[in-house]
Design an enzyme around this catalytic site. Structure first.
Site, short mmCIF file in Angstrom:
data_model
loop_
_atom_site.label_atom_id
_atom_site.label_comp_id
_atom_site.label_asym_id
_atom_site.label_seq_id
_atom_site.Cartn_x
_atom_site.Cartn_y
_atom_site.Cartn_z
N HIS A 1 0.83 -1.21 0.00
CA HIS A 1 0.00 0.00 0.00
C HIS A 1 0.87 1.26 0.00
O HIS A 1 0.58 2.24 -0.68
CB HIS A 1 -0.88 0.07 1.26
CG HIS A 1 -1.94 -0.98 1.35
ND1 HIS A 1 -2.01 -1.88 2.39
CD2 HIS A 1 -3.00 -1.26 0.56
CE1 HIS A 1 -3.07 -2.66 2.24
NE2 HIS A 1 -3.69 -2.32 1.13
N LYS B 1 -17.40 -7.43 4.82
CA LYS B 1 -16.02 -7.92 4.99
C LYS B 1 -15.66 -7.85 6.46
O LYS B 1 -15.75 -6.77 7.05
CB LYS B 1 -15.05 -7.00 4.21
CG LYS B 1 -14.77 -7.43 2.80
CD LYS B 1 -13.57 -6.63 2.31
CE LYS B 1 -13.26 -6.88 0.85
NZ LYS B 1 -12.18 -6.03 0.38
N ARG C 1 -1.36 -5.74 -8.62
CA ARG C 1 -0.29 -6.67 -8.27
C ARG C 1 -0.01 -7.62 -9.42
O ARG C 1 1.08 -7.72 -9.92
CB ARG C 1 -0.66 -7.49 -7.03
CG ARG C 1 -0.52 -6.71 -5.76
CD ARG C 1 -1.25 -7.33 -4.64
NE ARG C 1 -2.67 -7.08 -4.78
CZ ARG C 1 -3.54 -7.12 -3.80
NH1 ARG C 1 -3.14 -7.43 -2.59
NH2 ARG C 1 -4.80 -6.86 -4.00
N SER D 1 -2.86 -7.82 2.60
CA SER D 1 -3.12 -7.75 4.04
C SER D 1 -3.45 -9.15 4.57
O SER D 1 -3.08 -9.50 5.69
CB SER D 1 -4.27 -6.80 4.33
OG SER D 1 -3.96 -5.50 3.89
P1 ADP Z 1 -9.59 -3.78 -1.05
O1 ADP Z 1 -10.32 -4.57 -0.03
O2 ADP Z 1 -10.30 -2.58 -1.56
O3 ADP Z 1 -8.91 -4.59 -2.15
P2 ADP Z 1 -6.98 -3.51 0.06
O4 ADP Z 1 -6.58 -2.79 1.30
O5 ADP Z 1 -6.75 -4.96 0.01
O6 ADP Z 1 -8.45 -3.12 -0.18
O7 ADP Z 1 -6.26 -2.84 -1.20
C1 ADP Z 1 -6.44 -1.50 -1.53
C2 ADP Z 1 -5.75 -1.22 -2.83
O8 ADP Z 1 -4.34 -1.41 -2.67
C3 ADP Z 1 -6.15 -2.14 -3.98
O9 ADP Z 1 -6.10 -1.42 -5.18
C4 ADP Z 1 -5.08 -3.20 -3.97
O10 ADP Z 1 -4.92 -3.79 -5.24
C5 ADP Z 1 -3.88 -2.36 -3.61
N1 ADP Z 1 -2.84 -3.16 -2.99
C6 ADP Z 1 -2.85 -3.84 -1.84
N2 ADP Z 1 -1.69 -4.51 -1.63
C7 ADP Z 1 -0.92 -4.22 -2.72
C8 ADP Z 1 0.38 -4.60 -3.15
N3 ADP Z 1 1.13 -5.43 -2.43
N4 ADP Z 1 0.81 -4.13 -4.33
C9 ADP Z 1 0.03 -3.31 -5.07
N5 ADP Z 1 -1.19 -2.91 -4.74
C10 ADP Z 1 -1.67 -3.36 -3.58
#
Ligand code: ADP
Length: 160
Positions: free
Chosen positions: A17, A41, A91, A129
């Site tokens: 992030h 969620k 990703r 996460s």
């Molecule tokens: P959501 O539940 O909306 O997917 P996340 O917190 O998992 O929320 O992710 C928020 C954003 O950050 C999304 O666009 C996700 O693809 C991106 N993201 C999370 N982890 C990574 C990572 N390791 N590399 C690139 N983007 C990431």
């Protein structure tokens, strides 16, 4: 002033992030980190805990970063805030399908808001996460995935 919103669960924030937020800060003047509260969620950390971890982690950028929560549709809130773009991270191809659907749905809902995607550094391309929470559950090595402060919070959570 160019303002973007970066929505996500951030449960908890990881180096993946942070990498995306820092890339977005090179393009936008202000980045609003929007912690989405989704009743469908189950989150490990409360909204307050997630805000606290984001604030601590991005403390060097707080002059251009704002942190808020959102229980509304992301695109509605984005428009309400006067931001022009939604930032998302990619990703791998597996993220693409979902993001493709969301972007087109959002365009129908708000034509003035567009989405913009950044790819992380390759070393975070497998990181989520959920992975971090699983590693923490089994007391695994976390230092390369999350900042110290977040690691401590994860350790505390699993010690209980
Ligand atoms: P959501 O539940 O909306 O997917 P996340 O917190 O998992 O929320 O992710 C928020 C954003 O950050 C999304 O666009 C996700 O693809 C991106 N993201 C999370 N982890 C990574 C990572 N390791 N590399 C690139 N983007 C990431």
């Amino acid at each position: 002033m160019k303002v973007a919103v970066y929505p996500g669960s951030f449960d908890p924030i990881t180096y993946g992030h942070i990498d995306i937020a820092e890339r977005a800060l090179k393009v936008f003047d202000k980045l609003i980190i929007m912690i989405t509260i989704n009743p469908n969620k189950r989150a490990m950390f409360s909204a307050e805990e997630r805000i606290d971890m984001v604030r601590e982690t991005l403390k060097d950028h707080l002059n251009r970063v704002e942190i808020i929560t959102c229980e509304d549709l992301t695109v509605n809130k984005t428009r309400e805030l006067g931001a022009t773009h939604i930032v998302r991270g990619l990703r791998a191809v597996t993220d693409f399908e979902y993001e493709f659907q969301m972007t087109h749905a959002n365009r129908v809902l708000a034509t003035e808001v567009d989405s913009i995607f950044f790819m992380t550094d390759n070393k975070y391309s497998f990181l989520s996460s959920n992975t971090v929470k699983e590693i923490a559950q089994f007391d695994g090595e976390l230092a390369t995935f999350v900042p110290d402060y977040v690691e401590q919070k994860l350790r505390q959570r699993f010690r209980k």
